[in-house]
Motif scaffolding. Structure first.
Motif, PDB file in Angstrom:
ATOM      1  N   ALA A  55       0.812  -1.221   0.000  1.00 55.36           N
ATOM      2  CA  ALA A  55       0.000   0.000   0.000  1.00 55.36           C
ATOM      3  C   ALA A  55       0.844   1.270   0.000  1.00 55.36           C
ATOM      4  O   ALA A  55       0.504   2.252  -0.669  1.00 55.36           O
ATOM      5  CB  ALA A  55      -0.929   0.003   1.212  1.00 55.36           C
ATOM      6  N   ILE A  56       1.974   1.268   0.716  1.00 54.23           N
ATOM      7  CA  ILE A  56       2.767   2.503   0.835  1.00 54.23           C
ATOM      8  C   ILE A  56       3.905   2.601  -0.167  1.00 54.23           C
ATOM      9  O   ILE A  56       4.478   3.670  -0.369  1.00 54.23           O
ATOM     10  CB  ILE A  56       3.327   2.663   2.271  1.00 54.23           C
ATOM     11  N   GLY A  57       4.251   1.476  -0.783  1.00 50.46           N
ATOM     12  CA  GLY A  57       5.319   1.508  -1.770  1.00 50.46           C
ATOM     13  C   GLY A  57       6.707   1.659  -1.188  1.00 50.46           C
ATOM     14  O   GLY A  57       7.647   2.059  -1.883  1.00 50.46           O
ATOM     15  N   HIS A  58       6.852   1.369   0.092  1.00 49.66           N
ATOM     16  CA  HIS A  58       8.147   1.396   0.767  1.00 49.66           C
ATOM     17  C   HIS A  58       8.287   0.101   1.566  1.00 49.66           C
ATOM     18  O   HIS A  58       7.293  -0.527   1.929  1.00 49.66           O
ATOM     19  CB  HIS A  58       8.247   2.593   1.727  1.00 49.66           C
ATOM     20  N   PRO A  59       9.521  -0.311   1.880  1.00 47.07           N
ATOM     21  CA  PRO A  59       9.693  -1.538   2.672  1.00 47.07           C
ATOM     22  C   PRO A  59       9.061  -1.399   4.057  1.00 47.07           C
ATOM     23  O   PRO A  59       9.047  -0.321   4.644  1.00 47.07           O
ATOM     24  CB  PRO A  59      11.219  -1.669   2.785  1.00 47.07           C
ATOM     25  N   VAL A  60       8.537  -2.510   4.560  1.00 43.63           N
ATOM     26  CA  VAL A  60       8.057  -2.589   5.937  1.00 43.63           C
ATOM     27  C   VAL A  60       8.903  -3.641   6.635  1.00 43.63           C
ATOM     28  O   VAL A  60       8.941  -4.802   6.220  1.00 43.63           O
ATOM     29  CB  VAL A  60       6.556  -2.953   6.017  1.00 43.63           C
ATOM     30  N   VAL A  61       9.611  -3.221   7.675  1.00 39.59           N
ATOM     31  CA  VAL A  61      10.560  -4.079   8.377  1.00 39.59           C
ATOM     32  C   VAL A  61       9.973  -4.525   9.707  1.00 39.59           C
ATOM     33  O   VAL A  61       9.439  -3.708  10.462  1.00 39.59           O
ATOM     34  CB  VAL A  61      11.881  -3.327   8.637  1.00 39.59           C
ATOM     35  N   ILE A  62      10.042  -5.829   9.988  1.00 41.81           N
ATOM     36  CA  ILE A  62       9.598  -6.350  11.275  1.00 41.81           C
ATOM     37  C   ILE A  62      10.809  -6.414  12.203  1.00 41.81           C
ATOM     38  O   ILE A  62      11.805  -7.059  11.890  1.00 41.81           O
ATOM     39  CB  ILE A  62       8.983  -7.756  11.139  1.00 41.81           C
ATOM     40  N   ASP A  63      10.719  -5.719  13.327  1.00 44.12           N
ATOM     41  CA  ASP A  63      11.835  -5.642  14.276  1.00 44.12           C
ATOM     42  C   ASP A  63      11.406  -6.267  15.604  1.00 44.12           C
ATOM     43  O   ASP A  63      10.690  -5.642  16.393  1.00 44.12           O
ATOM     44  CB  ASP A  63      12.233  -4.173  14.482  1.00 44.12           C
ATOM     45  N   ASN A  64      11.820  -7.515  15.840  1.00 39.81           N
ATOM     46  CA  ASN A  64      11.476  -8.207  17.088  1.00 39.81           C
ATOM     47  C   ASN A  64      12.383  -7.723  18.213  1.00 39.81           C
ATOM     48  O   ASN A  64      13.604  -7.812  18.114  1.00 39.81           O
ATOM     49  CB  ASN A  64      11.616  -9.717  16.933  1.00 39.81           C
ATOM     50  N   ARG A  65      11.781  -7.218  19.294  1.00 38.65           N
ATOM     51  CA  ARG A  65      12.535  -6.736  20.452  1.00 38.65           C
ATOM     52  C   ARG A  65      11.970  -7.368  21.728  1.00 38.65           C
ATOM     53  O   ARG A  65      11.306  -6.711  22.529  1.00 38.65           O
ATOM     54  CB  ARG A  65      12.450  -5.209  20.548  1.00 38.65           C
ATOM     55  N   PRO A  66      12.200  -8.673  21.930  1.00 32.38           N
ATOM     56  CA  PRO A  66      11.660  -9.339  23.111  1.00 32.38           C
ATOM     57  C   PRO A  66      12.413  -8.961  24.381  1.00 32.38           C
ATOM     58  O   PRO A  66      13.506  -8.386  24.316  1.00 32.38           O
ATOM     59  CB  PRO A  66      11.857 -10.822  22.784  1.00 32.38           C
ATOM     60  N   GLY A  67      11.812  -9.310  25.508  1.00 33.47           N
ATOM     61  CA  GLY A  67      12.487  -9.097  26.785  1.00 33.47           C
ATOM     62  C   GLY A  67      11.725  -8.193  27.722  1.00 33.47           C
ATOM     63  O   GLY A  67      10.939  -7.334  27.287  1.00 33.47           O
ATOM     64  N   ALA A  68      11.931  -8.426  29.022  1.00 31.07           N
ATOM     65  CA  ALA A  68      11.307  -7.616  30.081  1.00 31.07           C
ATOM     66  C   ALA A  68       9.795  -7.567  29.935  1.00 31.07           C
ATOM     67  O   ALA A  68       9.162  -6.528  30.119  1.00 31.07           O
ATOM     68  CB  ALA A  68      11.895  -6.209  30.096  1.00 31.07           C
ATOM     69  N   SER A  69       9.202  -8.728  29.601  1.00 32.40           N
ATOM     70  CA  SER A  69       7.740  -8.836  29.453  1.00 32.40           C
ATOM     71  C   SER A  69       7.175  -7.797  28.487  1.00 32.40           C
ATOM     72  O   SER A  69       6.122  -7.199  28.720  1.00 32.40           O
ATOM     73  CB  SER A  69       7.057  -8.702  30.817  1.00 32.40           C
ATOM     74  N   GLY A  70       7.894  -7.581  27.397  1.00 34.72           N
ATOM     75  CA  GLY A  70       7.417  -6.663  26.364  1.00 34.72           C
ATOM     76  C   GLY A  70       7.810  -5.223  26.562  1.00 34.72           C
ATOM     77  O   GLY A  70       7.599  -4.387  25.676  1.00 34.72           O
ATOM     78  N   ASN A  71       8.411  -4.895  27.693  1.00 38.04           N
ATOM     79  CA  ASN A  71       8.697  -3.488  27.991  1.00 38.04           C
ATOM     80  C   ASN A  71       9.835  -2.910  27.157  1.00 38.04           C
ATOM     81  O   ASN A  71       9.868  -1.704  26.888  1.00 38.04           O
ATOM     82  CB  ASN A  71       9.005  -3.315  29.479  1.00 38.04           C
ATOM     83  N   ILE A  72      10.781  -3.749  26.736  1.00 39.35           N
ATOM     84  CA  ILE A  72      11.908  -3.244  25.939  1.00 39.35           C
ATOM     85  C   ILE A  72      11.419  -2.703  24.599  1.00 39.35           C
ATOM     86  O   ILE A  72      11.712  -1.560  24.217  1.00 39.35           O
ATOM     87  CB  ILE A  72      12.960  -4.350  25.730  1.00 39.35           C
ATOM     88  N   GLY A  73      10.680  -3.513  23.867  1.00 42.71           N
ATOM     89  CA  GLY A  73      10.180  -3.078  22.562  1.00 42.71           C
ATOM     90  C   GLY A  73       9.168  -1.955  22.668  1.00 42.71           C
ATOM     91  O   GLY A  73       9.149  -1.030  21.836  1.00 42.71           O
ATOM     92  N   THR A  74       8.323  -2.023  23.695  1.00 46.53           N
ATOM     93  CA  THR A  74       7.301  -0.996  23.863  1.00 46.53           C
ATOM     94  C   THR A  74       7.926   0.360  24.161  1.00 46.53           C
ATOM     95  O   THR A  74       7.554   1.387  23.576  1.00 46.53           O
ATOM     96  CB  THR A  74       6.333  -1.387  24.997  1.00 46.53           C
ATOM     97  N   GLU A  75       8.904   0.389  25.051  1.00 47.37           N
ATOM     98  CA  GLU A  75       9.577   1.651  25.373  1.00 47.37           C
ATOM     99  C   GLU A  75      10.325   2.201  24.158  1.00 47.37           C
ATOM    100  O   GLU A  75      10.380   3.420  23.948  1.00 47.37           O
ATOM    101  CB  GLU A  75      10.548   1.458  26.536  1.00 47.37           C
ATOM    102  N   LEU A  76      10.887   1.311  23.350  1.00 45.32           N
ATOM    103  CA  LEU A  76      11.598   1.744  22.147  1.00 45.32           C
ATOM    104  C   LEU A  76      10.700   2.596  21.261  1.00 45.32           C
ATOM    105  O   LEU A  76      11.105   3.652  20.764  1.00 45.32           O
ATOM    106  CB  LEU A  76      12.085   0.515  21.371  1.00 45.32           C
ATOM    107  N   VAL A  77       9.457   2.160  21.075  1.00 48.28           N
ATOM    108  CA  VAL A  77       8.524   2.915  20.225  1.00 48.28           C
ATOM    109  C   VAL A  77       8.051   4.184  20.928  1.00 48.28           C
ATOM    110  O   VAL A  77       7.872   5.228  20.293  1.00 48.28           O
ATOM    111  CB  VAL A  77       7.324   2.034  19.816  1.00 48.28           C
ATOM    112  N   ALA A  78       7.858   4.106  22.241  1.00 49.51           N
ATOM    113  CA  ALA A  78       7.443   5.300  22.984  1.00 49.51           C
ATOM    114  C   ALA A  78       8.444   6.429  22.826  1.00 49.51           C
ATOM    115  O   ALA A  78       8.080   7.613  22.822  1.00 49.51           O
ATOM    116  CB  ALA A  78       7.265   4.956  24.465  1.00 49.51           C
TER     117      ALA A  78
END
Length: 320
Positions: A55-78
């Motif tokens: 839809a956007i015509g650009h790459p979409v990258v999946i970045d898995n950031r597990p750990g700390a019951s999800g808090n590592i990846g969640t804080e990264l986006v925050a």
């Protein structure tokens, strides 16, 4: 003059917002998954990412950031740049459970702009194929006789699987012990080998192994059977009425992402979720495609946060 200047300021902000949406994206979009590969959140992210990339015509990258019951990846986006190029594909237990479970976490639900709900998934009670039982009642009887009790797995302390396991023990009157992992992927390996006895989780995490005969699905913890697993009874049909567990999955952006970009993202994801291709794939994974837009999702998250805080408090679940 003041009124004229105010009008000009509003007009400029509106134009700027429209410009942001019109120019977005200018580079690859990253979907951050705060858990390990092969789990439900990862699977949903890849299904959304596949169509969003087109839809956007650009790459979409999946970045898995597990750990700390999800808090590592969640804080990264925050903390990410609020330009619409870094998004969070989030699981309900992390998003509305963690604020109650981890009072010291460095993010809040208000750090995120709700974009779209993309899936709801009642959980399935999965056990190793090596356990000599054919149904839920036989499994409960088998575990009641087990001198060590029932060892159940979760994808993290305080996760919905953790709560689901404790609920199962109380309702089935079986002594249980909790074994926490960093995501669903590692759990599946140990469940197949018999290192743990049970995993109550969303169907996408286990349906492939069930179909391959490596795991057994003893009950679907929802109010109705799922078309992808028509032979798996509901908990009530299997003899454990009232045992219902559901997760939801949604896309969020950093809170200060331009409203016009949020709206464009929500519209694109709505089209994806309502597509026949996505719906069939989600059903094939044992979930149900379900869409909520930003306003409805925001209200839903607020209510869910209150409900989860109550569950964590009443169950006396503590972060380790």
């Amino acid at each position: 003059m003041i009124r004229r200047n105010a009008f000009l300021a509003i007009a400029m902000c509106t134009a700027l917002g429209a410009s942001h949406a019109e120019n977005w994206p200018t580079k690859a979009v990253t979907l951050v998954v705060p858990s390990a590969p092969a789990g439900s959140t990862d699977i949903v992210a890849r299904l959304i990412g596949e169509q969003l990339q087109t839809a956007i015509g650009h790459p979409v990258v999946i970045d898995n950031r597990p750990g700390a019951s999800g808090n590592i990846g969640t804080e990264l986006v925050a903390r990410a740049s609020a330009d619409g190029h870094t998004l969070l594909v989030q699981y309900s237990g992390y998003h509305v459970g963690n604020p109650a479970l981890f009072p010291q976490i460095r993010w809040k639900t208000s750090d995120f702009a709700p974009i779209a709900l993309v899936m709801r998934a009642p959980h399935v009670v999965a056990v190793s194929a090596s356990i000599p039982v054919k149904n839920l009642q036989e499994f409960i009887a088998y575990e009641r006789k087990n001198p060590k009790g029932l060892f159940y797995a979760s994808s993290g302390n305080g996760s919905i699987q953790h709560i689901a396991g404790e609920m199962f023990g109380k309702q089935a009157k079986v002594p249980v012990s909790h074994v926490a992992y960093k995501g669903a992927g590692p759990v599946i390996t140990d469940l197949i080998s018999g290192q743990v006895d049970m995993f109550v989780t969303t169907p996408p995490s286990v349906i492939g192994q069930v179909q391959a005969g490596k795991l057994k699905a003893l009950a679907y913890a929802g109010t109705r059977r799922h078309p992808s697993m028509p032979n798996v009874p509901t908990s009530a049909e299997a003899g454990l009425p009232g045992y219902e567990v559901e997760s939801w999955f949604a896309v969020f952006a950093p809170a200060k992402t331009p409203p016009a970009v949020q709206a464009r993202l929500a519209s694109m994801i709505k089209t994806i979720v309502e597509s026949e291709t996505y719906q069939k794939k989600i059903e094939g994974q044992g979930g149900f495609a379900a869409y909520m837009g930003p306003e409805e999702l925001g209200a839903f998250v607020a209510q869910e946060t209150i409900s989860w805080a109550k569950v964590v408090r009443e169950s006396n679940i503590k972060a380790e």
